[in-house]
Design an enzyme around this catalytic site. Structure first.
Site, PDB file in Angstrom:
ATOM      1  N   LYS A  11       0.835  -1.199   0.000  1.00 19.55           N
ATOM      2  CA  LYS A  11       0.000   0.000   0.000  1.00 19.55           C
ATOM      3  C   LYS A  11       0.879   1.263   0.000  1.00 19.55           C
ATOM      4  O   LYS A  11       2.088   1.193   0.220  1.00 19.55           O
ATOM      5  CB  LYS A  11      -0.946  -0.055   1.213  1.00 19.55           C
ATOM      6  CG  LYS A  11      -1.909  -1.257   1.153  1.00 19.55           C
ATOM      7  CD  LYS A  11      -2.850  -1.298   2.355  1.00 19.55           C
ATOM      8  CE  LYS A  11      -3.839  -2.460   2.236  1.00 19.55           C
ATOM      9  NZ  LYS A  11      -4.805  -2.485   3.368  1.00 19.55           N
ATOM     10  N   TYR A  51     -12.319  -3.073  -3.664  1.00 22.13           N
ATOM     11  CA  TYR A  51     -12.897  -3.181  -2.316  1.00 22.13           C
ATOM     12  C   TYR A  51     -14.424  -3.142  -2.329  1.00 22.13           C
ATOM     13  O   TYR A  51     -15.044  -2.741  -1.335  1.00 22.13           O
ATOM     14  CB  TYR A  51     -12.358  -2.047  -1.434  1.00 22.13           C
ATOM     15  CG  TYR A  51     -10.953  -2.284  -0.903  1.00 22.13           C
ATOM     16  CD1 TYR A  51     -10.623  -3.444  -0.198  1.00 22.13           C
ATOM     17  CD2 TYR A  51      -9.950  -1.327  -1.077  1.00 22.13           C
ATOM     18  CE1 TYR A  51      -9.345  -3.660   0.311  1.00 22.13           C
ATOM     19  CE2 TYR A  51      -8.659  -1.521  -0.562  1.00 22.13           C
ATOM     20  CZ  TYR A  51      -8.369  -2.690   0.123  1.00 22.13           C
ATOM     21  OH  TYR A  51      -7.110  -2.894   0.636  1.00 22.13           O
ATOM     22  N   ASN A 114      -2.143  -0.218   7.247  1.00 21.96           N
ATOM     23  CA  ASN A 114      -1.617  -1.561   7.523  1.00 21.96           C
ATOM     24  C   ASN A 114      -0.744  -2.140   6.414  1.00 21.96           C
ATOM     25  O   ASN A 114      -0.552  -3.353   6.321  1.00 21.96           O
ATOM     26  CB  ASN A 114      -2.737  -2.520   7.957  1.00 21.96           C
ATOM     27  CG  ASN A 114      -3.759  -2.770   6.869  1.00 21.96           C
ATOM     28  OD1 ASN A 114      -3.663  -2.197   5.778  1.00 21.96           O
ATOM     29  ND2 ASN A 114      -4.722  -3.620   7.141  1.00 21.96           N
ATOM     30  N   HIS A 117      -1.786  -5.508   1.266  1.00 23.12           N
ATOM     31  CA  HIS A 117      -3.013  -6.240   0.951  1.00 23.12           C
ATOM     32  C   HIS A 117      -2.657  -7.649   0.488  1.00 23.12           C
ATOM     33  O   HIS A 117      -1.664  -7.841  -0.206  1.00 23.12           O
ATOM     34  CB  HIS A 117      -3.791  -5.551  -0.175  1.00 23.12           C
ATOM     35  CG  HIS A 117      -4.880  -6.418  -0.750  1.00 23.12           C
ATOM     36  ND1 HIS A 117      -6.113  -6.532  -0.148  1.00 23.12           N
ATOM     37  CD2 HIS A 117      -4.893  -7.271  -1.816  1.00 23.12           C
ATOM     38  CE1 HIS A 117      -6.845  -7.403  -0.834  1.00 23.12           C
ATOM     39  NE2 HIS A 117      -6.141  -7.866  -1.848  1.00 23.12           N
ATOM     40  N   GLU A 128      -9.131 -10.422  -8.259  1.00 25.81           N
ATOM     41  CA  GLU A 128      -8.229  -9.281  -8.072  1.00 25.81           C
ATOM     42  C   GLU A 128      -7.099  -9.282  -9.101  1.00 25.81           C
ATOM     43  O   GLU A 128      -6.724  -8.225  -9.627  1.00 25.81           O
ATOM     44  CB  GLU A 128      -7.673  -9.295  -6.640  1.00 25.81           C
ATOM     45  CG  GLU A 128      -8.769  -8.998  -5.605  1.00 25.81           C
ATOM     46  CD  GLU A 128      -8.370  -9.289  -4.167  1.00 25.81           C
ATOM     47  OE1 GLU A 128      -7.191  -9.662  -3.912  1.00 25.81           O
ATOM     48  OE2 GLU A 128      -9.233  -9.140  -3.277  1.00 25.81           O
TER      49      GLU A 128
HETATM   50  P1  DAT Z   1      -7.745  -7.382   4.947  1.00 22.61           P
HETATM   51  O1  DAT Z   1      -6.941  -6.247   4.321  1.00 22.61           O
HETATM   52  O2  DAT Z   1      -7.003  -7.992   6.110  1.00 22.61           O
HETATM   53  O3  DAT Z   1      -8.220  -8.393   3.951  1.00 22.61           O
HETATM   54  P2  DAT Z   1     -10.481  -6.380   4.976  1.00 22.61           P
HETATM   55  O4  DAT Z   1     -10.612  -6.970   3.626  1.00 22.61           O
HETATM   56  O5  DAT Z   1     -11.506  -6.708   5.998  1.00 22.61           O
HETATM   57  O6  DAT Z   1      -9.041  -6.723   5.630  1.00 22.61           O
HETATM   58  O7  DAT Z   1     -10.436  -4.792   4.875  1.00 22.61           O
HETATM   59  C1  DAT Z   1      -9.688  -4.183   3.844  1.00 22.61           C
HETATM   60  C2  DAT Z   1      -8.930  -3.014   4.409  1.00 22.61           C
HETATM   61  O8  DAT Z   1      -9.856  -2.056   4.925  1.00 22.61           O
HETATM   62  C3  DAT Z   1      -8.021  -3.327   5.574  1.00 22.61           C
HETATM   63  O9  DAT Z   1      -6.759  -3.823   5.159  1.00 22.61           O
HETATM   64  C4  DAT Z   1      -7.905  -2.012   6.243  1.00 22.61           C
HETATM   65  C5  DAT Z   1      -9.287  -1.410   6.053  1.00 22.61           C
HETATM   66  N1  DAT Z   1     -10.118  -1.675   7.217  1.00 22.61           N
HETATM   67  C6  DAT Z   1     -10.697  -2.847   7.568  1.00 22.61           C
HETATM   68  N2  DAT Z   1     -11.370  -2.749   8.706  1.00 22.61           N
HETATM   69  C7  DAT Z   1     -11.223  -1.458   9.110  1.00 22.61           C
HETATM   70  C8  DAT Z   1     -11.674  -0.711  10.213  1.00 22.61           C
HETATM   71  N3  DAT Z   1     -12.428  -1.258  11.182  1.00 22.61           N
HETATM   72  N4  DAT Z   1     -11.299   0.594  10.298  1.00 22.61           N
HETATM   73  C9  DAT Z   1     -10.537   1.164   9.362  1.00 22.61           C
HETATM   74  N5  DAT Z   1     -10.080   0.512   8.269  1.00 22.61           N
HETATM   75  C10 DAT Z   1     -10.412  -0.781   8.151  1.00 22.61           C
HETATM   76 MG    MG Z   2      -9.624  -8.293   2.442  1.00 25.21          MG
END
Ligand code: DAT
Ligand code: MG
Length: 151
Positions: A11, A51, A114, A117, A128
């Protein structure tokens, strides 16, 4: 099988913080094969599609602006069980829940920054990869030491 592929993206914060080399090195050292890689400024359209499952979440617009705030390193890695193993290497979505030794456990502190991805299933990996890469951007190359990784 050994031809499984996953989509990994470093990212914008990972690029800004010069973590690209160390992150790529983890996947190389593990034994996975790099079959696609590019530095790309993602459009909001691409990111909203990427997303799409999260579009009703309160953090969605912040997520899209974060992800479009600078270039990302988009990659495709191939190998046995790579989708699941890459998720283990990443750690949990929230860095606070990620163990030391994982990428998110070692390199970041907040869920909104974080660093990386990784696809969460074989089906989402296929979706994707086709969203981020053209077929001719993916290389099929013979790995001359694969017999030291697979028996
Ligand atoms: P991952 O990236 O572990 O697959 P995800 O698909 O649930 O997680 O969410 C995609 C991204 O969205 C994640 O990397 C960071 C952001 N995100 C997820 N939950 C969040 C939250 N509660 N607050 C802020 N950003 C969040
Ligand atoms: Mg995800």
């Amino acid at each position: 099988g050994v031809n499984e592929r996953t989509f990994i993206a470093i990212k914008p914060d990972g690029v800004q913080r010069r973590l690209v080399g160390q992150i790529v090195q983890r996947f190389e050292k593990k034994g996975f094969k790099l079959v696609g890689m590019k530095l790309i400024q993602a459009t909001e359209g691409l990111l909203k599609e990427h997303y799409t499952e999260l579009r009703s979440k309160p953090f969605f617009s912040g997520l899209i602006s974060y992800m479009s705030s600078g270039p990302v390193v988009a990659m495709v890695w191939q190998g046995l069980d790579v989708v699941k193993m890459a998720r283990k290497m990443l750690g949990e979505t929230n860095p606070a829940d990620s163990l030391p030794g994982t990428i998110r456990g070692d390199y970041c502190v907040e869920v909104g920054r974080n660093v990386i991805h990784g696809s969460d299933s074989v089906e989402s990996a296929q979706r994707e990869i086709s969203l981020w890469f053209r077929e001719n951007e993916l290389q099929c190359w013979e790995d001359t030491h694969s017999h030291w990784i697979y028996n």
